[in-house]
Scaffold this motif. Structure first.
Motif, PDB file in Angstrom:
ATOM      1  N   ASP A   2       3.443 -44.855 -24.403  1.00  0.00           N
ATOM      2  CA  ASP A   2       4.253 -46.001 -25.455  1.00  0.00           C
ATOM      3  C   ASP A   2       4.968 -45.475 -26.447  1.00  0.00           C
ATOM      4  N   VAL A   3       5.938 -44.826 -25.893  1.00  0.00           N
ATOM      5  CA  VAL A   3       6.982 -44.149 -27.097  1.00  0.00           C
ATOM      6  C   VAL A   3       8.186 -45.124 -27.098  1.00  0.00           C
ATOM      7  N   ALA A   4       8.415 -45.184 -28.383  1.00  0.00           N
ATOM      8  CA  ALA A   4       9.737 -46.012 -28.971  1.00  0.00           C
ATOM      9  C   ALA A   4      10.539 -45.073 -30.011  1.00  0.00           C
ATOM     10  N   VAL A   5      11.845 -45.251 -29.658  1.00  0.00           N
ATOM     11  CA  VAL A   5      12.826 -44.632 -30.732  1.00  0.00           C
ATOM     12  C   VAL A   5      13.706 -45.589 -31.252  1.00  0.00           C
ATOM     13  N   ARG A   6      13.687 -45.560 -32.675  1.00  0.00           N
ATOM     14  CA  ARG A   6      14.465 -46.412 -33.599  1.00  0.00           C
ATOM     15  C   ARG A   6      15.245 -45.432 -34.528  1.00  0.00           C
ATOM     16  N   PHE A   7      16.413 -45.828 -34.849  1.00  0.00           N
ATOM     17  CA  PHE A   7      17.169 -45.279 -35.672  1.00  0.00           C
ATOM     18  C   PHE A   7      18.162 -46.347 -36.436  1.00  0.00           C
ATOM     19  N   ARG A   8      18.542 -46.075 -37.531  1.00  0.00           N
ATOM     20  CA  ARG A   8      19.362 -46.941 -38.408  1.00  0.00           C
ATOM     21  C   ARG A   8      21.128 -46.258 -38.494  1.00  0.00           C
ATOM     22  N   THR A   9      21.836 -47.248 -38.243  1.00  0.00           N
ATOM     23  CA  THR A   9      23.187 -46.953 -38.307  1.00  0.00           C
ATOM     24  C   THR A   9      23.808 -47.303 -39.732  1.00  0.00           C
ATOM     25  N   LYS A  10      24.928 -47.426 -39.778  1.00  0.00           N
ATOM     26  CA  LYS A  10      25.475 -47.884 -41.091  1.00  0.00           C
ATOM     27  C   LYS A  10      25.453 -49.435 -41.265  1.00  0.00           C
TER      28      LYS A  10
ATOM     29  N   VAL B 251      18.605 -49.850 -34.878  1.00  0.00           N
ATOM     30  CA  VAL B 251      18.908 -49.668 -33.384  1.00  0.00           C
ATOM     31  C   VAL B 251      17.548 -49.465 -32.914  1.00  0.00           C
ATOM     32  N   THR B 252      17.016 -49.748 -31.680  1.00  0.00           N
ATOM     33  CA  THR B 252      15.883 -49.439 -30.963  1.00  0.00           C
ATOM     34  C   THR B 252      16.452 -48.884 -29.800  1.00  0.00           C
ATOM     35  N   ALA B 253      16.527 -47.661 -29.396  1.00  0.00           N
ATOM     36  CA  ALA B 253      17.012 -46.824 -28.388  1.00  0.00           C
ATOM     37  C   ALA B 253      16.059 -47.153 -26.906  1.00  0.00           C
TER      38      ALA B 253
ATOM     39  N   GLY C 281      19.250 -44.995 -23.138  1.00  0.00           N
ATOM     40  CA  GLY C 281      18.089 -43.993 -23.544  1.00  0.00           C
ATOM     41  C   GLY C 281      17.880 -42.967 -22.507  1.00  0.00           C
ATOM     42  N   LYS C 282      18.425 -42.751 -21.733  1.00  0.00           N
ATOM     43  CA  LYS C 282      18.110 -41.733 -20.590  1.00  0.00           C
ATOM     44  C   LYS C 282      17.968 -40.159 -21.186  1.00  0.00           C
ATOM     45  N   SER C 283      19.246 -39.864 -21.718  1.00  0.00           N
ATOM     46  CA  SER C 283      19.334 -38.559 -22.633  1.00  0.00           C
ATOM     47  C   SER C 283      18.325 -38.544 -23.747  1.00  0.00           C
ATOM     48  N   THR C 284      18.261 -39.677 -24.295  1.00  0.00           N
ATOM     49  CA  THR C 284      17.156 -39.670 -25.584  1.00  0.00           C
ATOM     50  C   THR C 284      15.710 -39.189 -25.205  1.00  0.00           C
ATOM     51  N   LEU C 285      15.466 -39.781 -23.838  1.00  0.00           N
ATOM     52  CA  LEU C 285      14.150 -39.302 -23.339  1.00  0.00           C
ATOM     53  C   LEU C 285      14.064 -37.933 -23.071  1.00  0.00           C
ATOM     54  N   LEU C 286      14.897 -37.303 -22.491  1.00  0.00           N
ATOM     55  CA  LEU C 286      15.015 -35.794 -22.311  1.00  0.00           C
ATOM     56  C   LEU C 286      14.916 -34.940 -23.555  1.00  0.00           C
ATOM     57  N   LYS C 287      15.574 -35.428 -24.592  1.00  0.00           N
ATOM     58  CA  LYS C 287      15.514 -34.968 -26.090  1.00  0.00           C
ATOM     59  C   LYS C 287      13.978 -35.034 -26.599  1.00  0.00           C
ATOM     60  N   LEU C 288      13.629 -36.119 -26.246  1.00  0.00           N
ATOM     61  CA  LEU C 288      11.965 -36.294 -26.733  1.00  0.00           C
ATOM     62  C   LEU C 288      11.032 -35.158 -26.242  1.00  0.00           C
ATOM     63  N   VAL C 289      11.380 -34.992 -24.747  1.00  0.00           N
ATOM     64  CA  VAL C 289      10.407 -33.919 -24.196  1.00  0.00           C
ATOM     65  C   VAL C 289      10.620 -32.678 -24.434  1.00  0.00           C
TER      66      VAL C 289
END
Length: 278
Positions: free
Chosen positions: A30-38, A42-44, A67-75
């Protein structure tokens, strides 16, 4: 939701004989990645759950920016999830992991080092004893067909050979999990096919768990046990396709099978539906 294309993998697969089907190498809950731009939040990634068995090859496809590359970065522990949990070998990922291998689209070799010395850079960074590292490098050079080019510099190597060097470097410390982010995307079509065949053979010989991000549907199906299809941002898993092919695969024969056609057809259907929705 899971769509099965063809019959499940045969139970006499040697990679499963050691119990790989029951042990989890990578798990996202149940992973989520969120970040804020200027300008906005954004929910990746959102609600991503995935369980990858030890020794399994899983390919990840989806539209650009999903978010494919983001998933690898999480791992890899290069990025922390905003919520949910990432586990590697049953252990929660809390920071950068040294026990994984990572191959990127560009080989990123050092111009002033030969192929062998680029491979051995991994040993220098990890403090692997010299004799052990050299023996392992020699094995990988033979395995990847780089024999005769070990003393060549990057500018003397083709793109495919440079990626072989990068693959050897990533495998030098015998990582249980190999992450690959569009590793063959910059290669010409023929070299890419050859690298697909080589990667299938190397995967079978090493037994390493592989997560591959690719934009090529045929590449994903040819190489993987399962293909994860992701939605546009916020990326989530739309469907997981069981390919249903034996581990050992000749290229031309595999592309002509009903299982290959069914899996590629279903993935195109899913991604086509995504494009129509957009």
């Amino acid at each position: 939701m899971r769509k099965t294309a063809g019959d499940p993998k045969a139970t006499d697969d040697p990679r499963l004989a050691a119990g790989a089907e029951t042990s989890s190498a990578v798990r996202l809950d149940d992973v989520a990645v969120r970040f804020r731009t200027k300008k906005k939040d954004v929910t990746a990634l959102q609600d991503v759950s995935l369980d990858v068995r030890a020794g399994e090859f899983v390919a990840i496809v989806g539209p650009s920016g999903c978010g494919k590359s983001t998933l690898l970065k999480l791992v890899a522990g290069l990025l922390a999830p905003s919520s949910g949990e990432v586990l590697l070998g049953g252990e929660r990922v809390r920071g950068p992991r040294r026990d994984i291998g990572y191959v990127f689209q560009r080989a990123a070799l050092l111009d002033w080092r030969t192929a062998r010395r680029n491979i051995l850079l991994q040993a220098e960074m990890r403090g692997i004893p010299g004799a052990e590292a050299r023996a392992r490098a020699d094995d990988l050079i033979r395995m990847t067909g780089l024999g005769g080019f070990e003393d060549a510099y990057p500018h003397e190597l083709s793109g495919g050979m440079q990626q072989r060097v990068a693959l050897c470097r990533a495998l030098l410390h015998e990582p249980p999990v190999l992450l690959m982010d569009e590793p063959f995307g910059a290669l010409d079509a023929l070299t890419r096919e050859q690298m697909n065949v080589e990667l299938n053979r190397i995967w079978r010989e090493t037994g390493t768990t592989v997560l591959l991000v690719t934009h090529s549907i045929p590449e994903a199906v040819y190489l993987a046990d399962r293909v994860v299809v992701m939605s546009p941002r916020p990326g989530t898993i739309t469907e997981t396709i069981d390919v249903g092919l034996p581990a050992e695969r000749s290229y031309a024969t595999t592309l002509a099978t009903a299982e290959f056609g069914a899996a590629t057809g279903r993935i195109r259907e899913l991604l086509g539906a995504v494009s129509a929705h957009e």
